[in-house]
Every structure is written in C-alpha cells, then in structure tokens.
Design an enzyme around this catalytic site. Sequence first.
Site, PDB file in Angstrom:
ATOM      1  N   ASN A  87      36.949  36.619  45.774  1.00 39.92           N
ATOM      2  CA  ASN A  87      36.981  35.172  45.039  1.00 39.92           C
ATOM      3  C   ASN A  87      38.299  34.840  45.178  1.00 39.92           C
ATOM      4  O   ASN A  87      39.061  35.082  46.279  1.00 39.92           O
ATOM      5  CB  ASN A  87      36.690  35.584  43.588  1.00 39.92           C
ATOM      6  CG  ASN A  87      37.858  36.419  42.999  1.00 39.92           C
ATOM      7  OD1 ASN A  87      38.434  37.511  43.475  1.00 39.92           O
ATOM      8  ND2 ASN A  87      38.223  36.136  41.739  1.00 39.92           N
TER       9      ASN A  87
ATOM     10  N   CYS B 119      41.142  35.238  43.698  1.00 41.30           N
ATOM     11  CA  CYS B 119      42.123  36.109  43.684  1.00 41.30           C
ATOM     12  C   CYS B 119      41.923  37.635  44.002  1.00 41.30           C
ATOM     13  O   CYS B 119      42.561  38.363  43.827  1.00 41.30           O
ATOM     14  CB  CYS B 119      42.671  36.277  41.945  1.00 41.30           C
ATOM     15  SG  CYS B 119      42.990  34.770  41.117  1.00 41.30           S
TER      16      CYS B 119
ATOM     17  N   GLU C  75      39.780  39.612  43.649  1.00 44.13           N
ATOM     18  CA  GLU C  75      39.402  41.155  42.830  1.00 44.13           C
ATOM     19  C   GLU C  75      38.003  41.344  42.890  1.00 44.13           C
ATOM     20  O   GLU C  75      37.594  42.417  42.444  1.00 44.13           O
ATOM     21  CB  GLU C  75      40.067  41.284  41.562  1.00 44.13           C
ATOM     22  CG  GLU C  75      39.461  40.338  40.463  1.00 44.13           C
ATOM     23  CD  GLU C  75      39.841  38.794  40.343  1.00 44.13           C
ATOM     24  OE1 GLU C  75      39.665  38.027  39.508  1.00 44.13           O
ATOM     25  OE2 GLU C  75      40.578  38.357  41.687  1.00 44.13           O
TER      26      GLU C  75
END
Length: 962
Positions: A588, A590, A592
């Site tokens: 995604n 970021c 994670e």
Amino acid sequence: MHTEVEDNKTNITSTSQTSTATAAQAELQATAPGQVRVIKRNGTVVSYDDSKIAVAITKAFLAVEGGSAAASSRIHETVEKLSLQVSAIFKRRMPSGGTIHIEDIQDQVELALMRSGEHKVARDYVLYREERRLQREEKKASEPTKAHPTIRVTLSDGSQVPLDLGRMEVVVSEACDGLADVKAQVIIDEALKNLYDGVPIADVNTSLVITSRTLVEKEPNYSYVTARLLLDNLRAEALPFLGIANSATQSEMASLYAKALPAYINKGIELELLAPNLLDYDLDKLGQALDANRDQLFNYLGLQTLYDRYFIHSNDIRIELPQIFFMRVAMGLAYREENREDRAIEFYRLLSSFDYMSSTPTLFNAGTLRPQLSSCYLTTVPDDLHGIYGAIQDNAMLSKWAGGLGNDWTPVRALGAYIKGTNGKSQGVVPFLKVVNDTAVAVNQGGKRKGAVCAYLETWHMDIEEFVELRKNTGDDRRRTHDMNTANWVPDLFMKRVFDDGEWTLFSPNDVPDLHDLYGEAFETRYTEYEAQCKSGDMKLFKTVRAQELWRKMLGMLFETGHPWITFKDPCNIRSPQQHVGVVHSSNLCTEITLNTSKEEIAVCNLGSVNLAQHVSENGLDLSKLEKTITTAVRMLDNVIDINYYSVGQAETSNMRHRPVGLGLMGFQDALYNQHMAYGSDQAVEFADRSMEAISYFAIQASSALAEERGSYSTFEGSLWSQGILPIDSVKTLIAERGNDYIDVDQSQTLDWSSLRTRVQQKGMRNSNVMAIAPTATIANITGVSQSIEPTYQNLYVKSNLSGEFTVVNPHLVKDLKARGLWDNVMVNDLKYYEGSLQNIDRVPVEVKQLYATAFEVEPRWIVDAASRRQKWIDQAQSLNLYISGASGKKLDITYRMAWYKGLKTTYYLRALAATGTEKSTIDTGSLNAVSSKTEAPVAAAGPAPVPEACSLDDPDCEACQ
C-alpha cells in the site's frame, strides 16, 4: 529608597480561536510611533521618563555612600552617565517605539551598575529588589484577587471589560497542577509583557500559550501546561456554541462534559455533520462516562493536532472537545453492537486512555454521515485503456474520503509493445503515472490532508529503468512524477541473481502474462522458460541486463530521490494466509499492507495501533493489560468493516469477503526507554521479538474469539489459518522455497502456540489478516509517544507539520539528566548545537549516550534485526524506515541485501546522511571545520545553532506524517 510599584498582574479570558498575533504586534498597537511606554507592576501603562531612571539610581547610590558633599558630586556624574546608557539601550531596541516592563528596566540598571564597576551599589540594588519582591508576594497572598485596575479586554462585540485576574490564576494554576518543575507565576509574569489596555480577548489566551510553549525546551512538562492552557481556549470556543457556558475551567468540566455531549450530538445532527442514528444512544449514560481528567494527558503537539485537523467544526468553530471527540468515535464504532452503550464506553475508555488509537480516517469520520473509516486501498490496474482510466477514477474517489492508495501497474504493457486494436505501439506505463500523480494533487482527501498514492512495478517489467527515475529533478518533466510515491516489487529470483552476479531479463507483461500471478518456485521455473524463448528467438521484445547493474541503479535512485522503495514479492505471497484465493501484487501507500488484488477486488485494510509504552514498565511487558487492550482493539477494527462507507464497489466486495484488519504498534522507542534499553542492543532486539510475539498471540486469539461469536470470514476454508499454519509457521515455508543459502530468520518462540493453532482450526478466524505496523506519525503525535517502531530522531528538535512548528524534547532524557544533576541551560544549548545528539557532550556518561543514541547513531543492522524478529509474527508487513549515516553505495547495498536475507517483506523510506559534512567547532577540541561523518550537511562553525528541525519524515507534505 528605590522606586517601586505594585506587581502587575493579568488574567485569562475565553477566546474564540488561537490568534497568531505576536507580542511585538501587541506592543505596537498600544504605542504611538516613536514612543516608548512602560508597564508598571499594577498594570498601568505610562510614558518612559529618563528622569525616573536617574532618581532610582541616585537613591541606590545614596543608600550605600550617604549624602556627603564629596560623594554627591561623584554620584551626580555617575548617575547621569548610567541613566543615558540605560535609556540608549531601549531607544536602540525600539527605534519606532514600543512597550517595556518595569522589570526589564531594572534588569538593565543592574547590568549598567555592574559594568561600570559599582559592585557594592549593584549588590545593594539586587538585594533590595529581592526584598521588595518578597513583600509583594506576602501582600498578594493576604489580599483577595481583584480585577485589573487599568487593563481592559476588548470583547468580540467591541465592548471592553476589565481582565479577570482571579480566573487567570485559576486556569494557569490548574494547568500546572501535578506537574513537576513548572511555575504558574513565571507564565503569568511573562504573559503580562504581551498585554496592553484594550487587548482583543482572543490574544489574552494566546499570550499564555505562547509564553508556556517557549519554556518547553528547558522543561518538557511545559508542553502539558501549554496543552492545558490551549484547552481553555477550546472550551471557550465550543461551549458557547453548544449553549452550555461562555467558558469553563478544567475543574468545572467534571460536570459540564455530561451536559455538553447531548448538546453536541443534537447540534452536530442539526448541522448535518453527524449521523442521525447517534441519537439512538442513551446520551445521558454516555455523558456520565466522560472523564474530564483525561484532558490532562495531552501534550501541546497532540492537542493542537487534534484541534487543527480532527475536531468537527462549523464555520471554522470547533464544536468538539477532546473527550467528546473520543466518545463520538467510540459511538460510531459501537453502533451495531447489541449492548452499544456499554461497548461505546469500553471503546471510549481505550481511546481516551491512549492505550490504543484508531487510524486517522477512523478518527476523522466515525459517527459522521460518510463513515469512511478504512486506511488503505490496494488496486491492480488492467492492461486496457478503459480499465486504466477506471483505476484512476477509483483513486480519486478513494482519496476523496481519506484513503491511502497502492496501485499495481505491472500488468500494463511496456514502451514499444504491440497494440493489436490500433496496430500501433504502446507508450508504456510512465505517461499514465503522470496522470495518477496529478490526480493525487487535485483530490486532497477532503481538504484534510494531501492525497497520496504509491505505484508498484515488478523488477522484470521492461519499463523498470525509466520507472526508477520518475522522481528525478532532471529530464523530461512530462515523464516525471514529483508528487507521488513509487516502489519496486522485487521477486526473490532477482535478488538471487544479484547475489550471484547473474543476468536479468526484462519483458513486456503482455508477452509474459502469467508472471504477474506467479511467485516462489513456480515463478522461477516460468521465468527461466521465458528467458529460453528469448535466446531461441521466439520472444522478440525483451532486454537483458546485469542484475547487479540494475540493483545499483535502483539503490542509486533511492539514495538520490528517496524512491522507488524496495519491497519483496515472494515473502509477501509465500507467507500470505490468503494465497488460496489470490495473489498479493503490491503493498500500500506505506508498505505495511500485503493483501490480494485483482480486477474484481480492491483490497482494503483497517488500521489501529497499540501504544506499547503504556503496556511496559521497568519490569517488562504487562501481558494482562496488553491482552485486554488487544481484545477490545480487534473488536473495534472488525466493526469498521461493517460500518465503513465504500465509495467503490470492488472495495466493499473484497472487505466483506475477507475482513482484513491491521493491528500495529507505536511507542516502541518509549517502551525501550521505560526499560532502560538502548535501541542498538541485543536486549532491544529480543524485546522486539517478545513484544511482537505477545501482540501476535493476543490478536489471533481475539479474532478467533470473534469468529466464535460472529462467524469466520467467508474465505476461511483453505487459508493457512484453516490448515493450522500461523504466521510463525509460514517462516518455514519461506525458508524452504528460497533455500537456506538465501535466508536467515530466527524462529524462537515462548508462548503456547500449539493450543492457539488448535483453537484457530476449530473456531476459525473472523479476519483474514490481523496485523500490520503502520507509520502512526499523526496518532503518535496525539498520544505523545514515538511513532511506530522508529528510533528517536533527535533528542531536541523542531517538528514541522500541518499544525505548525513544535519544539520536541525527549522527556526520558531530561528525566535521566536531572537525576544526574546534568540538566541545565548549558545542556539545552549543547543539544541545540549538536542537533539533538549527546555524543559530543563530554560530561554525559557513556551509558546515557548509548541509551539516547539518535536514529542516525543506531547502526542499520539493529533496525533490520529488530524488524526481522517482528516480521516472523506478522501476517502482513511493517512500515520500516532505514536510517543510514555515512551513506555510500556499499552501505546501501549491504543494508538492503540484509533486509531481504533476514526475511523482511517490505521496506519504506530511506533516511540517509552523506558520508562527510562539516563538524561544528568546539572550544575543547579546536576541531574547527574538521571533516566528520556526523552531520547531514555543512553547517556554519560559529555559535550555538537554533533548535534543529526534523528531517523529511516530518515534512508537512509527507503523507506518512499526516
């Protein structure tokens, strides 16, 4: 006798909004051009008079030397000279006029006496001032507080009333209550200097807030004082709007909160800001549960962040207060519960205690008309024009409601590939990414934060070499994306070729369509078959490069531009619980989240984070409290799925089918401080392992318990969960697929995993995925802890974000230095000078330097090792920033190879310091302008630096910080 007048006092009043007026502006408003005026201690403002300075100095001399004729002549000459010196100082300071306090004048008189050698007179003058100060305090203690005699405040309707001194003292005293090493009188006295007759009501509280925040760098507890003073401002804004009161002190809120909640709910629904179904709650019961004391938990950065970006407002008037805000979120999450009042109170208590915090979209939108509560959306972009622009439209709709986006662009054919429909050639991925970039800028998440997207591309794609250059500042700007993120989706086979210095072949996906969905041994087999076709001449469009050359280019662009990030395809898929129903094609925004995507499904993840620091003492983890927190948190996250507003149909389909959530953590560095562990140590790595093991155990247990209560998610059968394969077990599969020569992951465990496996197989799982560690930058600000799993950036710095600039000082460090008698103004200056680092401050003990080493002083191997030990427990991934000091190509190469070798699924931002810089000069070493590896950029070698600013991690435009 010396000229003395009564102490000046001030007050605090209600204010509609924090003003940006400065003290200097206030002074100019009160003073005619060129005129210097004096605020006396009783608050009266008079013109500056040279003769009064002369009288005061003369009396000081006479008190020491007497009034003999011999002395008189000398005194007269000296007094005249000193009076002119003092007056000249203020005229130089304020050539256009201004306002000064009587104390400032007396300070300059002291200095003038000392500089002229009149030490006896100066000593007597100092003693006399102190004697008079004590007399004033005694008198003040014995007299009731009265309204200010001369200074009036101007109300919003233009009328004027005297300042309420008594209320000011109550508010400031309450703000300081229970906090060590803070003084209410210091704030009152300093704030006085910014006030004048006729001051706007909004500026009175601002003066107190500004005064208090300037003291934070010397005493971290003033951050809490500042927050409490700001609260008075917020109460004065919200309570009149709700029709509850014109203003209120903190102690009065104990009873007013219960009245304010139903008024707020009704007003919010009337203004079409809140969902009408909130009226179905027993509002009196919920109002009684609000705990006003929890307002005191905020530091200044946290409360200001809530005020600026989270509290619901109407015409720029915030109608929420902190405990109402948390209850609104709790009510929004508990609405579909059978015993919704009890659950809402349970959720409220967890949020307001800071033990756990929901993600930003949940905090923004819970209980509103558009409850878009999910954090992240992952999409796969198909290889046709209609599908491409449909994906870009999906980006816009998801971004509008505060979703972070990850796009898989690997299926789109490469530059030069044949297009059958037009009998032409493709322009490749890059031109479309320019459109995606501009869409992210145009649709800015409802005006609350910048729209943000990350594009992913597999390393075998023919456009990969141009893709890695998208963030360069040179070249054709039509083929650059300066406002979006990019990430490499790297197969294990590529990394093996890098390790073995082999060749690597690039393809267009329309020629190798199955590679997109393959991983592990299946990918390696098919990839080598396609390479054979290239060699035999059966494949026309391809390119062969040295794997190490492409790897170096990827790392070079990462160092130069910060992109593309390095993420690893195979561990994300091999360890995915949901591999039976799809493929993970990207992460995604970021890095994670690792969920399946396809044309039919847009993956969705719902995030929240445990505050690890709240579950740790000097004796280690509080497992009982941690279990209780996680049990409630997972329930809240699961509720998000059913309540969430879905702006895109494929997202709802995916979320309802698989029900993934991502429970993470924040405050890891604070948890280490609480246990006196250095980040760069074996003990910290072990704690990373044990703490994540506990979180994993309790999260899986909680989801299984929910499955027993509510039923398993629909695609549970066939998942790794159903086979009794937990995240810790899937590590073995990764090792088997990759081969022992290419991986080293610790597999130790301490809890009773056998019984949990059995329970999961028998009772099921409510959620396909339950864990992911997000950046938590903003919610960590709200709760006042270090973000996510990050080491401390600096021990003293300025944090900049959308709420402004905030001085941040490490309170744990201050506490330890105080215990050693080392915390003083000199230490503050040294920390500023050395940019928040202790390493060059000789008087700090070695063990303290090790404990409070900053991010760039921790070797990257410790960060990677700790992440590896966490990753074995996590069914998704973690946002892992890497800090590298003295960065070079070799060091980056070693670090990122190590990340893959240690079994990590993804990495996030690279924070690198150049290998050389300019060292600050020091008197002790005399190393003026010596080459050093300790600074990020050349700095001037003269004088103490201002408080250093945080790196791009805290850039207002960085989506991770919002």
